[in-house]
Design an enzyme around this catalytic site. Sequence first.
Site, PDB file in Angstrom:
ATOM      1  N   GLY A   1       0.831  -1.203   0.000  1.00 49.76           N
ATOM      2  CA  GLY A   1       0.000   0.000   0.000  1.00 49.76           C
ATOM      3  C   GLY A   1       0.858   1.243   0.000  1.00 49.76           C
TER       4      GLY A   1
ATOM      5  CB  ILE B   1       5.886  11.917  -5.230  1.00 51.19           C
ATOM      6  CG1 ILE B   1       5.924  11.783  -3.695  1.00 51.19           C
ATOM      7  CG2 ILE B   1       4.449  12.016  -5.723  1.00 51.19           C
ATOM      8  CD1 ILE B   1       5.169  10.628  -3.138  1.00 51.19           C
TER       9      ILE B   1
ATOM     10  CE  LYS C   1      10.133  21.159  -4.128  1.00 48.31           C
ATOM     11  NZ  LYS C   1      10.490  19.741  -4.357  1.00 48.31           N
TER      12      LYS C   1
ATOM     13  N   PRO D   1      14.054  27.024  -8.695  1.00 47.46           N
ATOM     14  CG  PRO D   1      13.643  29.054  -9.791  1.00 47.46           C
ATOM     15  CD  PRO D   1      14.757  28.079  -9.444  1.00 47.46           C
TER      16      PRO D   1
ATOM     17  CB  VAL E   1      11.845   9.445   2.363  1.00 49.53           C
ATOM     18  CG1 VAL E   1      12.759  10.440   1.687  1.00 49.53           C
ATOM     19  CG2 VAL E   1      12.587   8.718   3.477  1.00 49.53           C
TER      20      VAL E   1
ATOM     21  CG  LEU F   1      10.602   3.445  -2.385  1.00 52.11           C
ATOM     22  CD1 LEU F   1      10.674   3.281  -0.873  1.00 52.11           C
ATOM     23  CD2 LEU F   1      11.587   4.507  -2.852  1.00 52.11           C
TER      24      LEU F   1
ATOM     25  CB  SER G   1       1.512  -6.217   5.964  1.00 50.82           C
ATOM     26  OG  SER G   1       1.716  -6.481   7.337  1.00 50.82           O
TER      27      SER G   1
ATOM     28  CB  ALA H   1       9.298  17.585  -1.160  1.00 49.96           C
TER      29      ALA H   1
END
Length: 516
Positions: free
Chosen positions: A10, A363, A75, A93, A44, A350, A36, A47
């Site tokens: 998940g 992300i 951000k 930026p 982590v 990951l 689980s 952002a």
Amino acid sequence: MLDKVVIVGGGTSGWMSASYLKAAFGDRISVTVVESDRVPTIGVGEATFSTVRHFFEFLGLKETDWMPACNASYKLGIRFQDWSAPGTHFYHPFERLRVVDGFPLTDWWLKLRPSDRFDADNFVMAAMGDSMRSPRYLDGTIFERSENDLGPGSAAFRSTLSEQDTQFPYAYHFDAALLAKYLTEYGVSRGVRHVVDDVVDVRLDDRGWIKTVATRDHGDLEADLFVDCTGFKGLLVNEALEEPFVSYQDTLPNDRAVALRVPVDTAEVGMPPYTRATAQEAGWIWTIPLFDRVGTGYVYASDYCGPEEAERTLRAFVGPAAEGMEANHIRMRIGRSRNSWTKNCVAIGLASGFVEPLESTGIFFIQHGIEQLVKHFPQQDWSPRLRDSYNRAVNNCLDGVREFLVLHFKGAARDDNAYWRDAKTRAVPDGLAARLEQWQHKTPDAENIFPHYHGFEAYSYVAMLMGLQGIPLRAPGALDLMDPTAAAEEFARVRATAAELVRSLPGQYEYLAQMR
């Protein structure tokens, strides 16, 4: 027709994948998430890139829907602290460069040097970051007027990464656990089956493809397609299917992190609209402002620093607010699976790959992977050409970000200890050495950066090289023969625009408080 998907794992990657698949295919596909309740999320990736707005828009979510629930903030970019020398800072930026007489304004800056702040001279967002401005006015309009038409019903509302042709001016910070919870509710309400259980076995058929995943209490879960969102473990793609892992450790040595969740009174101290990356003795510390707390962590190389020393460094950096806070130590697997799609399994997040948290790419990799899966969704014949196309896109993206991040360490002027000195002599990915040589004679442009899509445009390379100050740059010779008047006027316009935005925009906390 292949219409049954099981997502193992998940967290952010699992629920972003489930939600996106449901948004794309609706009831024409069955999606099950098995996770689980004994496996903690890494936490982590708080952002993001500015491109993440495509994800939320694809799901039909407005900022007012999800941001308060996830303690999210805006951000405008990343503030790099102490990378060229202690006491210095610069911004990377979300803002493309202005062009004068065919040359980017940064080329003119190298010629004219209007001040010692290249970022403040070339980007309005530097002043907005320094003054902690919101990118939206209190009536909800974005300071970049061209972006105010985006929303439900617009052509861009269901767009993906590949359709982005303008630079959206901001991204988000959010609590990753709260976002996973929010997306769980979103997905389940749209028909995603949620199985809370432990996977105890992965069963293969005679071809070596995944047939079922066996759970402790819910028995075997069957599917046509399995999505591996089990994090660094890579339970399906690496362990069960034995797909090799390609390490990036030779070029990016940071392999550990220690993180803290620090409460803060944002009403009193304000909310910076940027991620801060502060260079340290053996890596760097991230600081991510959320509505109710600050997320912070030290990313470091275990060859140069141990976990106890890293935690001491982080606590000293945070100060008294860290007292009593529990530290989360993380081992990071830096690199990628050789192929994220193998047989009938696609790894997302990951399990697919990770290139450390610098530049907030975690992300982004999830979003890119799931978008590419929808664009390459398999048919009954499981075309190997479709699979190979997917793997090329994912691998190129990860390899490109790897190269961009290596530039951060290679190009940093800081050289006050072994860690930073070694960064200058460490091996670099194929192609980067030639590009580094090229950029000393002609600054990065669309023709001389990493050639495949990886989320970063040429202006990002320029901003980093100019801020890091470790690689010499020169102005184009043509500017010696050109009238600088228009460039000087453009620098003045940047400063004037920035001053007006600082004057007229609300503070980030003020804007977000009225959203709740």
